[in-house]
Enzyme design. Structure first.
Site, PDB file in Angstrom:
ATOM      1  N   GLU B 283       8.521  -8.108  -5.135  1.00  0.00           N
ATOM      2  CA  GLU B 283       8.900  -8.251  -3.680  1.00  0.00           C
ATOM      3  C   GLU B 283      10.080  -9.426  -3.707  1.00  0.00           C
ATOM      4  O   GLU B 283      10.980  -9.586  -3.106  1.00  0.00           O
ATOM      5  CB  GLU B 283       7.859  -8.567  -2.654  1.00  0.00           C
ATOM      6  CG  GLU B 283       8.144  -8.792  -1.449  1.00  0.00           C
ATOM      7  CD  GLU B 283       6.570  -8.544  -0.447  1.00  0.00           C
ATOM      8  OE1 GLU B 283       6.012  -7.585  -0.553  1.00  0.00           O
ATOM      9  OE2 GLU B 283       6.576  -9.542   0.186  1.00  0.00           O
ATOM     10  N   GLU B 286      13.142  -7.983  -4.979  1.00  0.00           N
ATOM     11  CA  GLU B 286      13.783  -7.547  -3.791  1.00  0.00           C
ATOM     12  C   GLU B 286      14.434  -8.300  -2.562  1.00  0.00           C
ATOM     13  O   GLU B 286      15.580  -7.891  -2.263  1.00  0.00           O
ATOM     14  CB  GLU B 286      12.768  -6.471  -2.896  1.00  0.00           C
ATOM     15  CG  GLU B 286      13.182  -5.668  -1.899  1.00  0.00           C
ATOM     16  CD  GLU B 286      11.876  -4.787  -1.281  1.00  0.00           C
ATOM     17  OE1 GLU B 286      10.796  -4.932  -1.641  1.00  0.00           O
ATOM     18  OE2 GLU B 286      12.389  -4.146  -0.294  1.00  0.00           O
ATOM     19  N   CYS B 310       2.010  -6.167   2.389  1.00  0.00           N
ATOM     20  CA  CYS B 310       0.648  -6.161   1.858  1.00  0.00           C
ATOM     21  C   CYS B 310      -0.242  -5.571   2.812  1.00  0.00           C
ATOM     22  O   CYS B 310      -1.332  -5.148   2.425  1.00  0.00           O
ATOM     23  CB  CYS B 310       0.218  -7.343   1.379  1.00  0.00           C
ATOM     24  SG  CYS B 310       1.682  -8.192   0.324  1.00  0.00           S
ATOM     25  N   SER B 330       9.426  -4.626   3.169  1.00  0.00           N
ATOM     26  CA  SER B 330       9.802  -4.475   1.829  1.00  0.00           C
ATOM     27  C   SER B 330       9.234  -3.282   1.290  1.00  0.00           C
ATOM     28  O   SER B 330       8.144  -2.543   2.028  1.00  0.00           O
ATOM     29  CB  SER B 330       8.669  -5.451   1.157  1.00  0.00           C
ATOM     30  OG  SER B 330       8.453  -5.162  -0.274  1.00  0.00           O
ATOM     31  N   LYS B 369      -7.566  -0.734   4.755  1.00  0.00           N
ATOM     32  CA  LYS B 369      -7.402  -0.383   3.347  1.00  0.00           C
ATOM     33  C   LYS B 369      -7.733   0.978   3.093  1.00  0.00           C
ATOM     34  O   LYS B 369      -7.282   1.734   2.340  1.00  0.00           O
ATOM     35  CB  LYS B 369      -7.966  -1.382   2.458  1.00  0.00           C
ATOM     36  CG  LYS B 369      -7.125  -2.674   2.265  1.00  0.00           C
ATOM     37  CD  LYS B 369      -6.004  -2.630   1.715  1.00  0.00           C
ATOM     38  CE  LYS B 369      -5.216  -3.793   1.610  1.00  0.00           C
ATOM     39  NZ  LYS B 369      -3.646  -3.612   1.024  1.00  0.00           N
ATOM     40  N   GLU B 372      -5.129   3.253   4.276  1.00  0.00           N
ATOM     41  CA  GLU B 372      -4.230   3.277   3.484  1.00  0.00           C
ATOM     42  C   GLU B 372      -4.299   4.122   2.031  1.00  0.00           C
ATOM     43  O   GLU B 372      -3.557   4.810   1.834  1.00  0.00           O
ATOM     44  CB  GLU B 372      -3.785   1.770   2.805  1.00  0.00           C
ATOM     45  CG  GLU B 372      -2.406   1.641   2.271  1.00  0.00           C
ATOM     46  CD  GLU B 372      -2.431   0.045   1.717  1.00  0.00           C
ATOM     47  OE1 GLU B 372      -3.529  -0.453   1.262  1.00  0.00           O
ATOM     48  OE2 GLU B 372      -1.308  -0.451   1.676  1.00  0.00           O
ATOM     49  N   GLU B 377       1.374   9.352   1.104  1.00  0.00           N
ATOM     50  CA  GLU B 377       2.439   8.530   0.382  1.00  0.00           C
ATOM     51  C   GLU B 377       1.935   8.090  -0.800  1.00  0.00           C
ATOM     52  O   GLU B 377       2.567   7.746  -1.904  1.00  0.00           O
ATOM     53  CB  GLU B 377       3.181   7.720   1.203  1.00  0.00           C
ATOM     54  CG  GLU B 377       3.733   7.873   2.490  1.00  0.00           C
ATOM     55  CD  GLU B 377       2.884   7.900   3.612  1.00  0.00           C
ATOM     56  OE1 GLU B 377       1.625   7.695   3.525  1.00  0.00           O
ATOM     57  OE2 GLU B 377       3.655   7.445   4.739  1.00  0.00           O
ATOM     58  N   CYS B 526      -6.226 -12.215   5.380  1.00  0.00           N
ATOM     59  CA  CYS B 526      -7.324 -11.570   4.865  1.00  0.00           C
ATOM     60  C   CYS B 526      -8.540 -12.103   4.622  1.00  0.00           C
ATOM     61  O   CYS B 526      -9.528 -11.215   4.918  1.00  0.00           O
ATOM     62  CB  CYS B 526      -6.813 -10.930   3.137  1.00  0.00           C
ATOM     63  SG  CYS B 526      -5.206 -10.051   2.914  1.00  0.00           S
TER      64      CYS B 526
END
Lengths: 155, 596
Positions: B283, B286, B310, B330, B369, B372, B377, B526
Site C-alpha cells: 500500500e 501504491e 483493510c 487502494s 471478515k 469478505e 473475488e 479493529c
C-alpha cells in the site's frame, strides 16, 4: 420505471429534500399510484439521501400509506366497537357480496379494495366508512348498496 | 466548569454535573440499576423501562437512563413498587421472547437472561405469545444471523446502525404489537446495505443478532488427519481475547493465544500481523506510485486521495454509498485475504504441502471478515483463500470447549514463515494504526531517515477522536524521490462509518486536500470490532488501545520493511512490491452496489 422516478423527483422539488419532506412525498405517491412500491421507496431514499429501511419504516407505520397495490377506490370500513355494535358486520357482508371480494382483497378489475380500519371518529353516526377521502356515515344495507352502485356506475 | 446538582439516592447524597442522568448519579454511588435499551455509545431511547426508579413527589416511576438529575431530587432504587415494576417489565419482554435458552448461541452471555436470573423468575405470569407470532429468522448472510424471535425491540441495533455507522440497514417497521426491527422490505441482511460490521451484534442484549459461527467446521477440519489447518490471528485479537476468558480489559495475551491455538490442534499457528506488514509494503508503494503519477507524470486519470482497504466493513460501505470513489480505494487486499492467498501458494510451496489439503482459518475481531472471506473475488490461489473466519469470541468458545486453562498457559511464539511481525503490524488493530505504520515505512523509503516523531510514536493519528488529521513535511529526500521534495503529505484518519461518511462528504465537496485516508468501519478501529468480546464501551476500547501501543513498544522490530520474513518473501517469491505476482495474489478490485 421512469414514471416513478419523475413522480418522486417532482414531489421532492415541491416538498423539499429534508427528513420532514418524507411524509408529504409518500402521501403524494399514494395519491398518484394508490400505493408505495419497493421501487418507489428506493427512489425516495435516493432522492432524499436517506436510508431505504427508514423510508420503509415510515411507510409501514402509517395505515394510510399503503405498501401493497390498491384499487382505484379504497373502501375502509370502521371496525371499532361502536360501529360494530351498530351493525358493521352486515355492512361488511353487503359490500363483500356486491364486489365479490373479502377484506384485504382488491377486485380483479382493480377498481375496489376493501379494508377495515380503526376508529374514524364518527362513532355518533356509525357505522361509518371511507371511500378514498370521502366519509359515509349511518350506513345500512340499502344505503351502502346505493353508494357502491353509484361508484360502479361512475367508473 | 459545569454546574453541579445535588440529589439523594437511597438515602445517600450525591453531587453530579448538570445534564447527567439519575442513572449516572447512581453509578457514581456504585448503585446498580439494571438496563437493557441503554448503551453508553448510543443516544438515550428510554423504551424498555427496566431502569425505572421511584422519585419522591412523582406519581409514576421514572426511567433513570432518561431522567436528568435535578437539585433536591429524592430517588429510591429498591422499593417494592420499583422491584415489582421491573419484574413485570422483564416478564412482559419474556412473554414475546423465544426463551429456549439452552439452544441459544448467547446462552450464558445474554443480558436478558442475566436479568431474568437476577430477578429469579421461576414462573411466567403472562401468556407465552411466541407461538402466535410469525417470527422469522434470517440466516442467509455468511456473517450475521437475525432471529426476530429473540428480539426485544430495544433498538440498540437501530441506533448503532444509524448513529455510529450512518448506514441504517436496520430500522423500525410497523407499529404496536406488529412493530419489528426490519431491513428494507424485510429483505435478508445479505441483500441490503448492511456492511456486516457487527456493531449491532456486540450491542444486542439478546440472541437476536449474532455472528454466524463456524465452530463445527473448524473442529471438523482440525480432526481431519488429511487436512493441514493453518490459523492466522488479527492484531486486535491479542489484546481482547483475555476478556472472554476471565481477564481484565487491556490484557495482552499474544503468547497465551499462540499456545492455546497450538493446543487446540492447529497444524501451524501464524500471524495476520505478518500480512499487515506486507500490506504496508504494497500500500505504501501504491501511494508513492500514485503520487508520482500525479506530480511527475501529471496523469489526470490517477485517483487521489487514496484510501485504505483493510476494513471489509468500510469496503462494503463505499461500494454501497460512494461507488463513484471505488478507484480511490487502494487495490491492496486486506491482511486477512493477503494471508489467505499466500497460505495456499507461497506457504504451500515452501512447506511442500498440496494446497488442496490446506484449510485456512482466521481469527478476527470482525464479523465482516466472514463476508469478505466468502467474496467471489477472494479465490486467487485457485481455492477459497480463507476457508473460515472466526471472531475473537468464537476462539474463546473453542478454548473453553477444549478445557484449556487459558490464564495459566505459558507464552509461546508463532510458527515461522508467516508468523513474524513488527510493531507496525500490531498497531493495525487501533484507529490510526495503518496510517502510522504506513508513514513509518513510506517516510523512510523516501528520505532514508526515520519518521521525525519521538520513539516512532506518531501521536496526531492516535486516540479516539472521530476524525484526525496529520501532515508530514517531506524534506531532504533521496535522489530517486526528488519529486516529493518539500511536499507536505496530508493524511486523515476516521473510525466508525459515520466519521467515514464525514470524510467522504469532504472529498466529494472538494473541501479536502488529503493524499491518504485511513478508514476503519468500527469505533476505535479493529479493537472495537464487531467480533470482539462483549460488552464494548469507550472505557474498554481505551484500555484495548493502550494495550496495542504497549505491545508495539515492546516489539524488537517496529517498522514493516524491517520484518525479516517480509524481506524473505520479496526475495524468494514476490520479487518486489506491486510486481506481477503481487498483483495476482495481493491486489483486487471492488464493485458498485445499490444503496437499499
Amino acid at each position: 420505471m421512469p414514471e416513478i422516478k419523475e413522480l418522486v423527483k417532482g414531489l421532492a422539488d415541491k416538498h423539499g429534500r429534508n427528513r420532514e419532506s418524507l411524509l408529504p412525498i409518500l402521501q403524494g405517491i399514494v395519491t398518484e399510484e394508490r400505493f408505495i412500491s419497493d421501487v418507489a421507496m428506493a427512489e425516495v431514499a435516493k432522492e432524499l439521501d436517506m436510508s431505504a429501511a427508514l423510508v420503509y419504516g415510515t411507510a409501514t407505520f402509517y395505515s394510510f400509506l399503503d405498501t401493497e397495490p390498491r384499487g382505484k377506490y379504497v373502501i375502509r370500513l370502521c371496525k371499532t366497537i361502536t360501529c360494530d355494535m351498530k351493525g358493521k358486520k352486515q355492512i361488511l357482508k353487503t359490500i363483500e357480496d356486491l364486489l365479490k371480494i373479502k377484506v384485504g382483497e382488491t377486485s380483479k378489475d382493480k377498481n375496489f379494495t376493501l379494508l377495515e380500519t380503526n376508529c374514524l371518529g364518527w362513532c355518533h353516526k356509525g357505522p361509518a366508512m371511507l371511500i378514498n377521502d370521502q366519509v359515509f356515515t349511518e350506513l345500512d344495507e340499502d344505503k351502502v348498496t346505493e353508494i357502491i352502485d353509484d361508484y360502479i356506475r361512475n367508473i | 466548569m459545569a454546574n453541579t446538582v445535588k440529589l439523594n439516592i437511597d438515602g445517600i447524597d450525591v453531587s453530579i454535573d448538570a445534564g447527567k442522568t439519575v442513572l449516572d448519579a447512581a453509578k457514581k454511588l456504585n448503585i446498580h440499576i439494571p438496563t437493557l435499551c441503554y448503551h453508553e455509545d448510543l443516544c438515550v431511547a428510554g423504551n424498555c423501562r427496566v431502569c425505572v426508579v421511584e422519585q419522591e413527589g412523582v406519581k409514576n416511576l421514572v426511567a433513570s437512563c432518561a431522567m436528568p438529575a435535578q437539585d433536591g431530587m429524592v430517588i429510591h432504587t429498591n422499593t417494592h413498587k420499583v422491584r415489582n415494576a421491573r419484574r413485570h417489565v422483564v416478564e412482559l419482554l419474556l412473554s414475546e421472547h423465544n426463551a429456549d435458552c439452552t439452544k441459544c448461541y448467547k446462552n450464558t452471555r445474554c443480558e436478558l437472561q442475566d436479568l431474568a436470573g437476577e430477578m429469579v423468575i421461576n414462573e411466567h405470569m403472562f401468556l407465552d405469545l411466541v407461538p402466535d407470532k410469525n417470527y422469522t429468522i434470517d440466516m442467509l448472510s455468511p456473517a450475521i444471523i437475525k432471529d426476530d424471535s429473540k428480539c426485544i425491540r430495544c433498538q440498540r441495533c437501530v441506533r448503532t446502525c444509524q448513529e455510529l455507522q450512518h448506514v441504517s440497514a436496520l430500522g423500525v417497521a410497523y407499529k404496536g404489537e406488529h412493530m419489528k426491527i426490519s431491513t428494507f422490505f424485510e429483505h435478508s441482511m445479505y441483500d441490503v446495505v448492511c456492511t456486516n460490521c457487527g456493531q449491532c451484534v456486540i450491542r444486542c442484549p439478546t440472541g437476536a443478532l449474532i455472528e454466524k459461527n463456524y465452530l463445527d467446521d473448524v473442529w471438523d477440519a482440525i480432526y481431519d488427519e488429511d487436512k493441514h489447518v493453518v490459523v492466522q490471528t488479527a492484531p486486535a485479537t491479542r489484546i481482547a481475547l483475555g476478556e472472554d476468558l476471565g481477564m481484565e480489559a487491556g490484557s495482552i495475551v499474544t503468547g497465551k493465544m499462540a499456545a492455546a491455538l497450538r493446543r487446540l490442534g492447529f497444524d501451524s499457528v501464524l500471524d495476520t500481523d505478518f500480512t499487515a506488514d506486507l500490506t504496508i509494503m504494497e500500500e505504501g508503494t501504491e501511494l508513492l506510485t500514485r503520487l508520482k503519477r500525479a506530480l511527475v507524470d501529471k496523469d489526470p486519470t490517477v485517483k487521489l486521495p487514496m484510501t485504505t482497504s483493510c476494513s471489509p466493513g468500510w469496503i462494503k460501505f463505499i461500494e454501497h454509498m460512494y461507488p463513484e470513489y471505488l478507484e480511490n480505494v487502494s487495490t491492496c487486499k486486506s491482511p486477512q485475504q493477503m494471508f489467505g492467498a499466500l497460505a495456499k501458494t507461497y506457504y504451500a510451496q515452501k512447506k511442500g504441502i498440496d494446497p488442496s489439503k490446506i484449510v485456512s482459518v482466521s481469527i478476527m475481531p470482525c464479523t465482516a471478515k466472514k463476508f469478505e472471506a466468502n467474496r467471489p473475488e477472494m479465490r486467487d490461489s485457485g481455492f477459497q483463500d480463507v476457508d473460515m473466519g472466526l471472531t475473537t469470541r468464537e476462539l474463546a468458545v473453542m478454548i473453553k470447549q477444549a478445557g484449556i486453562n487459558f490464564k495459566e498457559l505459558p507464552d509461546e511464539k508463532f510458527d515461522n514463515l508467516m508468523g513474524e511481525s513488527s510493531g507496525a503490524g500490531v498497531i493495525f488493530g487501533a484507529t490510526g494504526g495503518v496510517m502510522e505504520a504506513a508513514l513509518r515505512t513510506v517516510y523512510e523509503i523516501v528520505t532514508g531517515r526515520e519518521v521525525p516523531f519521538e520513539n516512532l510514536k506518531i501521536t496526531p493519528v492516535r486516540g479516539m477522536e472521530g476524525v484526525k488529521e496529520a501532515a508530514v513535511k517531506i524534506e531532504n529526500v533521496l535522489p530517486a524521490w526528488s519529486f516529493l521534495e518539500g511536499v507536505e503529505l496530508k493524511t486523515v484518519v476516521a473510525h466508525g462509518l459515520t466519521n467515514a461518511d464525514k470524510v467522504m462528504q469532504a472529498v466529494k465537496n472538494g473541501t479536502a486536500d488529503w493524499h491518504f485516508i485511513e478508514i476503519m468501519a468500527c469505533p476505535g478501529g479493529c479493537l472495537g470490532g464487531g467480533g470482539q468480546p462483549i460488552p464494548t464501551t469507550p472505557e474498554i476500547r481505551k484500555k484495548r488501545a493502550e494495550a496495542i501501543y504497549r505491545e508495539d513498544e515492546g516489539m524488537a522490530i517496529r517498522k514493516s520493511h524491517e520484518n525479516p520474513e517480509i524481506q524473505q518473501i520479496y526475495k524468494e517469491f514476490l520479487g518486489e512490491p506491486l510486481s506481477d505476482k503481487s498483483h495476482w495474489l495481493l491486489h483486487t478490485h471492488y464493485n458498485a452496489r445499490k444503496r437499499v
